[in-house]
Design an enzyme around this catalytic site. Structure first.
Site, PDB file in Angstrom:
ATOM      1  N   ASP A 130       0.844  -1.190   0.000  1.00 40.95           N
ATOM      2  CA  ASP A 130       0.000   0.000   0.000  1.00 40.95           C
ATOM      3  C   ASP A 130       0.878   1.238   0.000  1.00 40.95           C
ATOM      4  O   ASP A 130       2.056   1.183   0.380  1.00 40.95           O
ATOM      5  CB  ASP A 130      -0.950   0.000   1.199  1.00 40.95           C
ATOM      6  CG  ASP A 130      -0.216   0.015   2.540  1.00 40.95           C
ATOM      7  OD1 ASP A 130       0.782  -0.737   2.680  1.00 40.95           O
ATOM      8  OD2 ASP A 130      -0.622   0.769   3.441  1.00 40.95           O
ATOM      9  N   GLU A 163       0.222  -1.089   5.965  1.00 41.87           N
ATOM     10  CA  GLU A 163       1.327  -0.588   6.790  1.00 41.87           C
ATOM     11  C   GLU A 163       1.281   0.918   6.950  1.00 41.87           C
ATOM     12  O   GLU A 163       1.566   1.461   8.027  1.00 41.87           O
ATOM     13  CB  GLU A 163       2.666  -1.018   6.174  1.00 41.87           C
ATOM     14  CG  GLU A 163       3.881  -0.808   7.094  1.00 41.87           C
ATOM     15  CD  GLU A 163       4.551   0.549   6.944  1.00 41.87           C
ATOM     16  OE1 GLU A 163       5.450   0.860   7.741  1.00 41.87           O
ATOM     17  OE2 GLU A 163       4.181   1.306   6.001  1.00 41.87           O
TER      18      GLU A 163
END
Length: 397
Positions: free
Chosen positions: A87, A145
């Site tokens: 991400d 994350e």
């Protein structure tokens, strides 16, 4: 140069294509559909580069992107966890992708799609240059994350406990290309004060000013910063009040703290949680926690760094180490006592900045470093006595 370096160098055009497709597949943390499309692309890259010998387990989430875990069908020791996230902090279309000679700019290329890809190609190089892999790779690619690893932390810890070491493929330090052998831990608190509203002109004395109480607390919190200990406390936001002619009834602040050790984390948390308002009529509510423990320079982590230095010697590159204030998922695994080394990704600069980029001309040597570290780790593991505690695995007798 090593066989792995030669193999990677000969495949730079294929690596470039993989990287372009991976960065073009934008994956902002908050866009589940886009993140999952990137996850499907990663599955294709694993299949194309490593074949059918890797089993994919997809850990599905309702609101955030799914997490991906890949393991070889024949599991042998030692197990190395390649820990990555795919991400990014960028909204779709927010920054362009471009090459300028050997520099590759794009959303998430530095943090950390290039590192993720290099873990795959490092193992690909070993699969193609050795009769047998010296380690059993476990790839864990997570999707949240950048928003705190709220859905992946438990999975990361669960998988890490089955492994003998963790290679975090976050990028190397931007200015020196150093590996990250220490990271600060981070915690967050929100403090809310409820006072008593009153007319600021007619009944000022009847009010309890929540903003004033928060101001006292801000000063106490800021004074907790101690640079000699690597501790910083920052009040990042403040809000309160309604209009200027009303004694404010409510006020709130958000606090970020960074610490280099768990002992210091305990001290800061206890201090914050014991704060009291100056005016006894005001009510203070405190909520927060340590979001990530620090990644400390444990003996096990330092032994792993020494192996990385030896791997660098085989490639004629000097490997250095550094400590940084930012956090990664390696903070979780190191706190469990599992040997962890961070910053194995591709050098560049600009994390979370519009000039985010990698040095593509350094891709081959840094990817080969990971491959050589796998070889050295495997040899060290096989020739060492089996010890119960992972923290003792690499302590020289």
């Amino acid at each position: 140069m090593t066989d792995s370096y030669k193999f990677i160098s000969q495949n730079l055009e294929n690596i470039r294509k993989d990287l372009i497709s991976l960065v073009q597949s934008e994956s902002p943390s908050s866009e589940k559909s886009l993140v999952d499309l990137t996850g499907n692309l990663i599955k294709d890259i694993i299949h194309n580069r490593l074949g059918d010998n890797y089993i994919c387990t997809e850990h599905k989430n309702r609101e955030t992107g799914n997490h991906l875990q890949f393991e070889k069908k024949e599991d042998t020791k030692p197990r190395i966890l390649f820990l990555c996230h795919f991400d990014t902090v960028w909204k779709k279309g927010e920054i362009p992708l471009r090459f300028e000679e050997d520099v590759f700019y794009g959303p998430g290329v530095f943090d950390m799609k290039a590192g993720l890809l290099s873990s795959i190609w490092a193992i690909n190089s070993l699969e193609n240059t050795l009769d047998k892999l010296p380690i059993s790779p476990v790839f864990l690619f997570t999707s949240d994350e950048e928003t705190g690893s709220l859905t992946s932390r438990e999975l990361i810890e669960e998988v890490a406990k089955t492994c003998d070491a963790v290679f975090v493929m976050e990028p190397a330090e931007g200015k020196t290309n150093a590996l990250k052998t220490a990271r600060k831990g981070v915690g967050m608190y929100e403090l809310h004060v409820q006072g008593i509203s009153a007319h600021a002109g007619n009944h000022h004395e009847d009010g309890v000013n929540a903003i004033l109480e928060i101001a006292y607390l801000v000063q106490q919190l800021q004074e907790l910063t101690d640079y000699t200990k690597g501790t910083t406390v920052s009040v990042g936001t403040i809000s309160g009040g309604t209009t200027s002619n009303v004694v404010p009834e409510n006020a709130s602040i958000e606090v970020d703290f960074r610490i280099a050790s768990l002992d210091e984390a305990d001290r800061i948390m206890q201090t914050i949680e014991q704060l009291t308002p100056k005016n006894p009529l005001a009510k203070l509510t405190i909520a927060g926690e340590l979001n990530r423990p620090p990644l400390e320079r444990t003996e096990a982590n330092q032994q792993l760094f020494k192996l990385a230095k030896n791997a660098g010697k085989k490639l004629n590159i000097e490997i250095t180490e550094t400590s940084v204030g930012g956090v990664s998922d390696g903070n979780f695994t190191s706190a469990l006592g599992i040997p962890t080394i961070d910053g194995l990704g591709i050098p560049g600069d600009g994390p979370h900045a519009r000039h985010e980029h990698i040095r593509f001309d350094l891709f081959a040597e840094r990817c080969a470093l990971v491959a050589e570290l796998c070889i050295i780790f495997g040899e060290k593991f096989v020739n060492h006595d089996d010890l119960v505690e992972k923290e003792e695995k690499f302590i020289t007798k």
